[in-house]
Design a protein around this motif. Structure first.
Motif, mmCIF file in Angstrom:
data_model
loop_
_atom_site.group_PDB
_atom_site.id
_atom_site.type_symbol
_atom_site.label_atom_id
_atom_site.label_comp_id
_atom_site.label_asym_id
_atom_site.label_seq_id
_atom_site.Cartn_x
_atom_site.Cartn_y
_atom_site.Cartn_z
ATOM 1 N N LEU A 72 3.214 17.908 57.963
ATOM 2 C CA LEU A 72 4.077 17.974 59.145
ATOM 3 C C LEU A 72 5.534 17.839 58.711
ATOM 4 O O LEU A 72 5.884 16.953 57.942
ATOM 5 C CB LEU A 72 3.713 16.870 60.133
ATOM 6 C CG LEU A 72 4.477 16.871 61.437
ATOM 7 C CD1 LEU A 72 4.235 18.157 62.215
ATOM 8 C CD2 LEU A 72 4.070 15.675 62.281
ATOM 9 N N ASP A 73 6.378 18.722 59.197
ATOM 10 C CA ASP A 73 7.791 18.764 58.834
ATOM 11 C C ASP A 73 8.618 18.263 60.009
ATOM 12 O O ASP A 73 8.718 18.929 61.037
ATOM 13 C CB ASP A 73 8.155 20.209 58.484
ATOM 14 C CG ASP A 73 9.624 20.408 58.148
ATOM 15 O OD1 ASP A 73 10.436 19.490 58.372
ATOM 16 O OD2 ASP A 73 9.958 21.501 57.679
ATOM 17 N N ASP A 74 9.226 17.097 59.852
ATOM 18 C CA ASP A 74 10.117 16.549 60.870
ATOM 19 C C ASP A 74 11.563 16.535 60.397
ATOM 20 O O ASP A 74 12.376 15.754 60.880
ATOM 21 C CB ASP A 74 9.687 15.125 61.250
ATOM 22 C CG ASP A 74 8.562 15.090 62.255
ATOM 23 O OD1 ASP A 74 8.426 16.051 63.035
ATOM 24 O OD2 ASP A 74 7.806 14.108 62.257
ATOM 25 N N VAL A 75 11.880 17.391 59.423
ATOM 26 C CA VAL A 75 13.208 17.398 58.828
ATOM 27 C C VAL A 75 13.936 18.722 59.040
ATOM 28 O O VAL A 75 15.139 18.743 59.278
ATOM 29 C CB VAL A 75 13.117 17.075 57.314
ATOM 30 C CG1 VAL A 75 14.482 17.106 56.664
ATOM 31 C CG2 VAL A 75 12.456 15.715 57.102
ATOM 32 N N THR A 76 13.235 19.841 58.960
ATOM 33 C CA THR A 76 13.860 21.164 59.084
ATOM 34 C C THR A 76 14.634 21.270 60.390
ATOM 35 O O THR A 76 14.190 20.794 61.432
ATOM 36 C CB THR A 76 12.780 22.261 58.993
ATOM 37 O OG1 THR A 76 12.218 22.213 57.678
ATOM 38 C CG2 THR A 76 13.355 23.635 59.235
ATOM 39 N N GLN A 77 15.809 21.903 60.314
ATOM 40 C CA GLN A 77 16.672 22.076 61.477
ATOM 41 C C GLN A 77 17.000 23.550 61.674
ATOM 42 O O GLN A 77 17.041 24.317 60.708
ATOM 43 C CB GLN A 77 17.987 21.311 61.286
ATOM 44 C CG GLN A 77 17.835 19.812 61.271
ATOM 45 C CD GLN A 77 17.434 19.260 62.626
ATOM 46 O OE1 GLN A 77 17.989 19.620 63.655
ATOM 47 N NE2 GLN A 77 16.455 18.382 62.629
ATOM 48 N N PHE A 78 17.261 23.928 62.914
ATOM 49 C CA PHE A 78 17.630 25.298 63.271
ATOM 50 C C PHE A 78 18.961 25.288 63.998
ATOM 51 O O PHE A 78 19.218 24.431 64.841
ATOM 52 C CB PHE A 78 16.578 25.921 64.201
ATOM 53 C CG PHE A 78 15.303 26.240 63.509
ATOM 54 C CD1 PHE A 78 15.026 27.530 63.090
ATOM 55 C CD2 PHE A 78 14.383 25.241 63.252
ATOM 56 C CE1 PHE A 78 13.851 27.819 62.428
ATOM 57 C CE2 PHE A 78 13.203 25.521 62.587
ATOM 58 C CZ PHE A 78 12.933 26.809 62.176
ATOM 59 N N VAL A 111 17.733 25.134 58.055
ATOM 60 C CA VAL A 111 17.952 24.195 56.956
ATOM 61 C C VAL A 111 16.592 23.596 56.620
ATOM 62 O O VAL A 111 16.049 22.777 57.361
ATOM 63 C CB VAL A 111 18.985 23.112 57.320
ATOM 64 C CG1 VAL A 111 19.196 22.172 56.133
ATOM 65 C CG2 VAL A 111 20.296 23.751 57.743
ATOM 66 N N PHE A 112 16.043 24.055 55.497
ATOM 67 C CA PHE A 112 14.690 23.714 55.059
ATOM 68 C C PHE A 112 14.793 23.054 53.689
ATOM 69 O O PHE A 112 15.347 23.636 52.760
ATOM 70 C CB PHE A 112 13.849 24.996 54.991
ATOM 71 C CG PHE A 112 12.448 24.823 54.486
ATOM 72 C CD1 PHE A 112 11.499 24.176 55.252
ATOM 73 C CD2 PHE A 112 12.085 25.322 53.244
ATOM 74 C CE1 PHE A 112 10.200 24.036 54.795
ATOM 75 C CE2 PHE A 112 10.797 25.188 52.770
ATOM 76 C CZ PHE A 112 9.846 24.533 53.549
ATOM 77 N N ARG A 113 14.292 21.821 53.604
ATOM 78 C CA ARG A 113 14.362 21.044 52.355
ATOM 79 C C ARG A 113 15.795 20.938 51.847
ATOM 80 O O ARG A 113 16.065 21.053 50.660
ATOM 81 C CB ARG A 113 13.442 21.635 51.298
ATOM 82 C CG ARG A 113 11.982 21.561 51.683
ATOM 83 C CD ARG A 113 11.084 22.059 50.601
ATOM 84 N NE ARG A 113 9.700 21.926 51.031
ATOM 85 C CZ ARG A 113 8.702 22.616 50.525
ATOM 86 N NH1 ARG A 113 8.917 23.476 49.537
ATOM 87 N NH2 ARG A 113 7.487 22.450 50.972
ATOM 88 N N GLY A 114 16.712 20.764 52.778
ATOM 89 C CA GLY A 114 18.114 20.571 52.440
ATOM 90 C C GLY A 114 18.878 21.826 52.082
ATOM 91 O O GLY A 114 20.075 21.759 51.790
ATOM 92 N N LEU A 174 9.865 31.144 53.367
ATOM 93 C CA LEU A 174 9.454 29.757 53.598
ATOM 94 C C LEU A 174 8.359 29.696 54.642
ATOM 95 O O LEU A 174 8.179 30.615 55.430
ATOM 96 C CB LEU A 174 10.643 28.881 54.016
ATOM 97 C CG LEU A 174 11.318 29.141 55.359
ATOM 98 C CD1 LEU A 174 10.650 28.363 56.489
ATOM 99 C CD2 LEU A 174 12.768 28.751 55.270
ATOM 100 N N SER A 175 7.643 28.582 54.620
ATOM 101 C CA SER A 175 6.618 28.313 55.620
ATOM 102 C C SER A 175 6.553 26.809 55.812
ATOM 103 O O SER A 175 6.622 26.043 54.844
ATOM 104 C CB SER A 175 5.260 28.855 55.145
ATOM 105 O OG SER A 175 4.322 28.790 56.181
#
Length: 171
Positions: A8-14, A29-32, A112-113
């Motif tokens: 579960l990804d609670d970090v990625t932003q759009f 913004v995925f994995r910084g 990315l996924s």
């Protein structure tokens, strides 16, 4: 990438920039690391495509959309998960060919996924559109910008508010 492997990804932003003269960007913004998906209004109406994605997320249905640039672009895919229905798998594929527009079924290079909560994803995407919706009330902000789906955004926000993913925080 297999859905079972993705945490579960609670970090990625759009972020979404509905720019002037038909140019727009969807920034992930995925994995910084930022991935900038440039979109040309000649081939793609970015606000409408984001609304389609959000509608699918609210309905918990899969969708794939084309975000065309000049040249190339990307496809964004949302896949539902029957076991973890509060999440979706979001995948992005880059289209490098010099195409003058393409369909959502166009094959591309994997970018990315990630597995993300449906409620969080619809909130991020609709909030980005809502900012443009509000800013377009100012005549100076309207200059050079294409038409915007105000009515469709408000209606989808109401659907979100009444859905199991609600309530909406956009009022």
């Amino acid at each position: 990438m297999s859905a079972q492997v993705l945490p579960l990804d609670d970090v990625t932003q759009f972020y979404c920039d509905i720019g002037c003269h038909g140019w727009a960007e969807l920034i992930v913004v995925f994995r910084g690391q930022p991935t900038v998906l440039r979109v040309s209004g000649i081939f793609t109406d970015l606000p409408h495509e984001i609304l389609k994605i959000c509608r699918a997320i609210i309905e918990n249905s899969s969708i794939r959309v084309a975000l065309c640039d000049e040249p190339g672009g990307a496809t964004v895919e949302i896949e539902t998960d029957k076991k973890q229905q509060h999440t979706v798998i979001l995948s992005i594929y880059e289209i490098k060919k010099s195409l003058s527009g393409f369909g959502a079924d166009q094959e591309g290079e994997f970018v990315l996924s990630t597995r993300i909560r449906r409620q969080r994803l619809v909130g991020m995407l609709l909030a980005e559109l809502w900012k443009t919706h509000v800013n377009l009330r100012q005549p100076s902000y309207q200059k050079g910008r294409d038409s915007f789906p105000h009515k469709e955004l408000v209606e989808l926000n109401k659907r979100w508010d009444q859905s199991s993913l609600g309530p909406s925080f956009l009022k």
